[in-house]
Design a protein around this motif. Structure first.
Motif, PDB file in Angstrom:
ATOM      1  N   ALA A  90      55.966  30.114  53.474  1.00  0.00           N
ATOM      2  CA  ALA A  90      54.647  29.493  53.659  1.00  0.00           C
ATOM      3  C   ALA A  90      54.601  28.112  53.001  1.00  0.00           C
ATOM      4  O   ALA A  90      54.000  27.189  53.540  1.00  0.00           O
ATOM      5  N   LEU A  91      55.231  27.969  51.838  1.00  0.00           N
ATOM      6  CA  LEU A  91      55.216  26.692  51.115  1.00  0.00           C
ATOM      7  C   LEU A  91      56.427  25.824  51.462  1.00  0.00           C
ATOM      8  O   LEU A  91      56.681  24.815  50.798  1.00  0.00           O
ATOM      9  N   ARG A  92      57.171  26.221  52.488  1.00  0.00           N
ATOM     10  CA  ARG A  92      58.337  25.449  52.944  1.00  0.00           C
ATOM     11  C   ARG A  92      59.385  25.292  51.837  1.00  0.00           C
ATOM     12  O   ARG A  92      59.978  24.228  51.682  1.00  0.00           O
ATOM     13  N   MET A  93      59.578  26.344  51.044  1.00  0.00           N
ATOM     14  CA  MET A  93      60.554  26.286  49.958  1.00  0.00           C
ATOM     15  C   MET A  93      61.640  27.339  50.144  1.00  0.00           C
ATOM     16  O   MET A  93      62.356  27.671  49.202  1.00  0.00           O
ATOM     17  N   HIS A  94      61.748  27.886  51.360  1.00  0.00           N
ATOM     18  CA  HIS A  94      62.692  28.985  51.571  1.00  0.00           C
ATOM     19  C   HIS A  94      64.139  28.526  51.634  1.00  0.00           C
ATOM     20  O   HIS A  94      65.039  29.345  51.723  1.00  0.00           O
ATOM     21  N   ASP A  95      64.378  27.194  51.578  1.00  0.00           N
ATOM     22  CA  ASP A  95      65.775  26.754  51.480  1.00  0.00           C
ATOM     23  C   ASP A  95      66.334  27.030  50.084  1.00  0.00           C
ATOM     24  O   ASP A  95      67.543  27.121  49.904  1.00  0.00           O
ATOM     25  N   LYS A  96      65.458  27.187  49.085  1.00  0.00           N
ATOM     26  CA  LYS A  96      65.947  27.456  47.731  1.00  0.00           C
ATOM     27  C   LYS A  96      65.354  28.702  47.082  1.00  0.00           C
ATOM     28  O   LYS A  96      65.916  29.227  46.121  1.00  0.00           O
ATOM     29  N   LEU A  97      64.212  29.179  47.574  1.00  0.00           N
ATOM     30  CA  LEU A  97      63.513  30.287  46.903  1.00  0.00           C
ATOM     31  C   LEU A  97      63.292  31.470  47.852  1.00  0.00           C
ATOM     32  O   LEU A  97      63.490  31.367  49.047  1.00  0.00           O
ATOM     33  N   GLY A  98      62.841  32.593  47.269  1.00  0.00           N
ATOM     34  CA  GLY A  98      62.303  33.686  48.075  1.00  0.00           C
ATOM     35  C   GLY A  98      63.249  34.823  48.392  1.00  0.00           C
ATOM     36  O   GLY A  98      62.796  35.915  48.721  1.00  0.00           O
ATOM     37  N   SER A  99      64.566  34.592  48.321  1.00  0.00           N
ATOM     38  CA  SER A  99      65.494  35.686  48.659  1.00  0.00           C
ATOM     39  C   SER A  99      66.848  35.444  47.994  1.00  0.00           C
ATOM     40  O   SER A  99      67.156  34.329  47.575  1.00  0.00           O
ATOM     41  N   PHE A 100      67.620  36.512  47.906  1.00  0.00           N
ATOM     42  CA  PHE A 100      68.975  36.410  47.339  1.00  0.00           C
ATOM     43  C   PHE A 100      69.959  36.088  48.457  1.00  0.00           C
ATOM     44  O   PHE A 100      70.622  36.959  49.009  1.00  0.00           O
ATOM     45  N   GLU A 101      70.019  34.808  48.829  1.00  0.00           N
ATOM     46  CA  GLU A 101      70.981  34.376  49.836  1.00  0.00           C
ATOM     47  C   GLU A 101      71.826  33.253  49.254  1.00  0.00           C
ATOM     48  O   GLU A 101      71.334  32.458  48.443  1.00  0.00           O
ATOM     49  N   LYS A 102      73.063  33.183  49.662  1.00  0.00           N
ATOM     50  CA  LYS A 102      74.022  32.237  49.078  1.00  0.00           C
ATOM     51  C   LYS A 102      73.462  30.808  49.060  1.00  0.00           C
ATOM     52  O   LYS A 102      72.938  30.316  50.058  1.00  0.00           O
ATOM     53  N   GLY A 103      73.567  30.181  47.894  1.00  0.00           N
ATOM     54  CA  GLY A 103      73.128  28.787  47.759  1.00  0.00           C
ATOM     55  C   GLY A 103      71.701  28.629  47.260  1.00  0.00           C
ATOM     56  O   GLY A 103      71.318  27.554  46.816  1.00  0.00           O
ATOM     57  N   LYS A 104      70.891  29.679  47.345  1.00  0.00           N
ATOM     58  CA  LYS A 104      69.514  29.592  46.830  1.00  0.00           C
ATOM     59  C   LYS A 104      69.498  29.775  45.316  1.00  0.00           C
ATOM     60  O   LYS A 104      70.420  30.372  44.739  1.00  0.00           O
ATOM     61  N   GLN A 105      68.422  29.297  44.682  1.00  0.00           N
ATOM     62  CA  GLN A 105      68.230  29.481  43.243  1.00  0.00           C
ATOM     63  C   GLN A 105      66.811  30.034  43.038  1.00  0.00           C
ATOM     64  O   GLN A 105      65.913  29.320  42.575  1.00  0.00           O
ATOM     65  N   PRO A 106      66.609  31.292  43.412  1.00  0.00           N
ATOM     66  CA  PRO A 106      65.240  31.812  43.529  1.00  0.00           C
ATOM     67  C   PRO A 106      64.654  32.375  42.234  1.00  0.00           C
ATOM     68  O   PRO A 106      63.495  32.789  42.213  1.00  0.00           O
ATOM     69  N   GLY A 107      65.440  32.358  41.127  1.00  0.00           N
ATOM     70  CA  GLY A 107      65.007  33.079  39.933  1.00  0.00           C
ATOM     71  C   GLY A 107      65.344  34.548  40.113  1.00  0.00           C
ATOM     72  O   GLY A 107      65.476  35.042  41.244  1.00  0.00           O
TER      73      GLY A 107
END
Ligand SMILES: [Zn+2]
Length: 391
Positions: A359-376
């Motif tokens: 929704a906030l257009r931040m899914h390239d780095k947040l929201g899920s455990f996918e390679k390359g993301k840094q979601p916390g």
């Protein structure tokens, strides 16, 4: 490069809960590498009680109202609440700044990594300049008198420019001018906002009270008294004879995505109408739930099951400390679980993570455990009793 390895009672990856015998591997900065079977993970695996979960995304907040905690009484209804906010929001800058710092620290400790934040002022800029959280700044504008639209809009654009200049990391791609609510924004102002919204995300307080729909359906509503109290002549207003949502949504043609916030009185007819309108112009809709604020202000919850049955993309917000006792996504999920115990845990967690990031257009780095993301990385108790932040 050293690797970090985490194992819990399962891994919620943003969509589903993977079984316990999987290990989450990140680099030392917490950037996701992969999820592998425990048998292949080798030594140095951290063990945790609870589900591993990406950081939470709070899609609706008003950080600038943090100093209003506990000030306004509960269950008065939206009209009195809005009046209370307008009358009582002014405090010393020191009090406002210290309350925001405390609220942000609480959000961070509670596992929130990103916030969709409503801004009527530039008060939050200093706090955000030093913040480790990700922000989407919705510069909110209101004005129901059509003649005031150009001036109100100009003021909002000035605030927008302050945000984009002073917070270059957030920049234009995470800042938008956004309408407050259908009952407080004239058609003329909607038109100006729409013209400024191409490719952006906007957020609208939608159908938060029965008085709002009544205002548009038959014109008989406490909002008329509110305008009288404010000394505003709204005799020009002719009610369109439809629901609030059916009045405003067709006017916002330009945004790539729209967050409909609250939806306390939204009906199935409204949902279908909205989906049809959005599909016709390739716009994505997100339905943001702030259940604790709904209980605080109106004493009722939205028809969550109707949203689910119609495959609406749901996200979670905390609203502000003027209408909530805490800014905690976990607490919002607990409230939903108490009132709607049948919603599967993975679905609730997806609303609080991946859907919010999209929704906030931040899914390239947040929201899920996918390679390359840094979601916390969080550890969430399976009964939603607690959350602990690992990274
Ligand atoms: Zn709000």
């Amino acid at each position: 490069m050293a690797y970090l390895k985490f194992q819990g009672e399962g891994i919620f990856n943003g969509r589903e809960i993977l079984p316990a015998h999987q290990v989450l591997v990140t680099n030392e900065k917490g950037i996701i590498e992969e999820i592998i079977p425990a048998t292949e993970a080798g030594a140095d695996v951290q063990q945790h009680q609870g589900l591993l979960c990406p950081g939470f995304v709070n899609t609706h907040c008003h950080l600038e109202l943090s100093h209003m905690k506990g000030l306004l009484p509960e269950k008065t209804g939206l009209v009195d609440f809005v009046t209370g906010v307008m009358q009582q929001r002014n405090f010393t800058p020191e009090k406002i700044q210290s309350a925001m710092a405390e609220a942000e620290a609480d959000m961070q400790a509670g596992g929130i990594v990103a916030v969709g934040d409503i801004c009527n002022t530039d008060h939050t800029i200093t706090q955000k300049a030093q913040s480790p959280l990700h922000w989407y700044n919705f510069i909110e504008v209101s004005g129901f008198i059509p003649q005031s639209a150009p001036l109100r809009f100009e003021q909002a654009v000035k605030t927008y420019n302050s945000f984009t200049e002073k917070l270059p990391a957030t920049g234009q791609h995470q800042t938008a001018v956004t309408p407050h609510a259908p009952y407080s924004v004239s058609n003329a102002l909607f038109e100006l906002i729409n013209g400024f919204s191409a490719g952006k995300v906007i957020s609208v307080h939608n159908q938060e009270t029965p008085e709002e729909d009544a205002f548009f359906r038959n014109g008989i509503s406490r909002f008329r008294q509110l305008y009288t109290q404010l000394g505003a002549d709204i005799s020009f207003f002719e009610h369109p004879g439809c629901s609030s949502l059916q009045h405003w949504l067709p006017q916002v043609t330009q945004p790539a995505a729209v967050l409909l916030v609250h939806n306390t009185c939204t009906t199935e007819t409204d949902i279908r109408f909205a989906q049809q309108v959005a599909a016709g112009r390739q716009q994505t809709l997100y339905w943001t739930l702030c259940p604790n604020a709904n209980l605080y202000i109106e004493g009722r919850l939205p028809h969550v099951e109707q949203l689910r049955q119609n495959q609406c993309a749901i996200t979670i917000g905390t609203d502000s400390l003027a209408s909530n006792w805490q800014l905690s996504i976990l607490s919002e999920l607990q409230t939903l679980r108490t009132h709607l115990p049948n919603i599967p845990l993975n679905e609730l967690l997806q609303w609080a993570t991946l859907n919010g990031a999209q929704a906030l257009r931040m899914h390239d780095k947040l929201g899920s455990f996918e390679k390359g993301k840094q979601p916390g990385i969080l550890v969430v108790d399976k009964r939603l009793d607690s959350v602990k932040r690992l990274l």
